[in-house]
Design a protein around this motif. Sequence first.
Motif, PDB file in Angstrom:
ATOM      1  N   SER A  62      77.135  22.358  92.355  1.00  0.00           N
ATOM      2  CA  SER A  62      77.566  21.961  91.015  1.00  0.00           C
ATOM      3  C   SER A  62      76.415  22.074  90.028  1.00  0.00           C
ATOM      4  O   SER A  62      76.591  22.519  88.881  1.00  0.00           O
ATOM      5  CB  SER A  62      78.098  20.524  91.048  1.00  0.00           C
TER       6      SER A  62
ATOM      7  N   SER B 175      77.472  19.997  97.903  1.00  0.00           N
ATOM      8  CA  SER B 175      78.429  20.083  96.800  1.00  0.00           C
ATOM      9  C   SER B 175      77.754  19.793  95.456  1.00  0.00           C
ATOM     10  O   SER B 175      78.024  20.467  94.453  1.00  0.00           O
ATOM     11  CB  SER B 175      79.584  19.105  97.017  1.00  0.00           C
ATOM     12  N   ASN B 176      76.850  18.801  95.442  1.00  0.00           N
ATOM     13  CA  ASN B 176      76.171  18.468  94.183  1.00  0.00           C
ATOM     14  C   ASN B 176      75.190  19.561  93.786  1.00  0.00           C
ATOM     15  O   ASN B 176      75.066  19.882  92.594  1.00  0.00           O
ATOM     16  CB  ASN B 176      75.435  17.141  94.312  1.00  0.00           C
TER      17      ASN B 176
ATOM     18  N   THR C   9      84.087  31.186  87.746  1.00  0.00           N
ATOM     19  CA  THR C   9      84.395  30.253  88.836  1.00  0.00           C
ATOM     20  C   THR C   9      84.359  30.865  90.226  1.00  0.00           C
ATOM     21  O   THR C   9      84.480  30.137  91.215  1.00  0.00           O
ATOM     22  CB  THR C   9      85.790  29.632  88.619  1.00  0.00           C
TER      23      THR C   9
ATOM     24  N   ASN D 207      71.813  15.978  85.627  1.00  0.00           N
ATOM     25  CA  ASN D 207      72.628  15.747  86.814  1.00  0.00           C
ATOM     26  C   ASN D 207      72.413  14.347  87.385  1.00  0.00           C
ATOM     27  O   ASN D 207      73.361  13.640  87.743  1.00  0.00           O
ATOM     28  CB  ASN D 207      72.312  16.809  87.863  1.00  0.00           C
TER      29      ASN D 207
ATOM     30  N   ARG E 286      75.928  25.706  89.136  1.00  0.00           N
ATOM     31  CA  ARG E 286      76.923  26.184  88.168  1.00  0.00           C
ATOM     32  C   ARG E 286      76.579  25.723  86.752  1.00  0.00           C
ATOM     33  O   ARG E 286      76.637  26.505  85.802  1.00  0.00           O
ATOM     34  CB  ARG E 286      78.318  25.696  88.554  1.00  0.00           C
ATOM     35  N   SER E 287      76.239  24.446  86.608  1.00  0.00           N
ATOM     36  CA  SER E 287      75.930  23.922  85.278  1.00  0.00           C
ATOM     37  C   SER E 287      74.595  24.470  84.758  1.00  0.00           C
ATOM     38  O   SER E 287      74.390  24.564  83.543  1.00  0.00           O
ATOM     39  CB  SER E 287      75.893  22.395  85.311  1.00  0.00           C
TER      40      SER E 287
END
Length: 351
Positions: A56, A52-53, A175, A300, A59-60
């Motif tokens: 993320s 999940s990280n 998204t 992050n 995406r960032s």
Amino acid sequence: MAEKTLKPKTSGFENFKIRVFSALKGNGGVFIALIVLYVIGSFMSPKFLTLSNQLSLLRSLSTTAMCAFGMTLVIMVGQIDLSMGSCMSLAGVLSAVLISRYGWPVLGAVVLSVLAVGILTGVANSLLINELKMPALIGTMATQYAVRGISYLISDSTVVSVSAKEAPLFGEIGTAYLWGAVPITGIYVLVVFMMLWLILNRTVFGRHIYAVGGNRTAAEFSGIKAKRVIFWCYIIMGIISSFAGVVLTSRLGSGQPTIGEGSEFDAIVSSVVGGVSMNGGVGTLTGTFAGAIIFQTITNLLNLMGIDSAYQRVMKGLIIVIAVYINLTRGKSAGRVNKKKGRAKAVAAAQ
């Protein structure tokens, strides 16, 4: 009559391997730093290596990486672009305004926003630099303030929301997931990377970018139109940053005149960390990609550790200083090596 020696033909796959190994060799330090950073991150936070990280992080990373690719071209021709973040803001706000206030179809609003803002900003920057002879730092700073001001004007200095019910397709732009796991923003990064890689490595224009950045005077004497090369680099930068702004607006669900603030420095640092010379003429997209991953990974990790945003700004400032110092030191070393080679050639020629 001397016999001709035929060079053995290499397959496409062998050529690909040669280029991969060359890229790894030229940017070895960056990739080693990235590996070390991941090892450190795994010890600093148990959440760092979780799926999940990492998703993320991907995406960032997307907007930073895409803009860093465009910034690489601009820096390689010996210029800089401080208007990138404002370009992101205006494109995002314009697309949101067209959809929510004027009922435009999503595709039309996005295409118009990306092309109009990107091209006009690129033209403005190139005119200030090429025709008015302004230093790139000053010219693009002027564009930065003007474009950000237009963002505030067309949004009435407010957040322009785009609801999922109103325009579900717009929300999917930033998204959506492919196959239920891969963020579509990661696909954008790969597409932009491949397009610019082909431009730099497979076209005459790409060779001209290296030539103009390496020695503009020599490039112009050889018939290369440096102004035209700089013009198109700024156009490409404008379009990429505008698209990144729309993607970020889609993720946020609203057009905000404040988005993209400071993004230009993230892109510059990613390029510099990746080995792009601030003097121009030297750099690779592969190195920039690794630099963007390093920079975003540090952000992050700081977030996972709960470090206050004010301290993060201080640390990012230090990273910028260190990256630029290393870049300048590397450039001086390369210059000394080239001078030594030049002297050696001159001595050999005299003998």
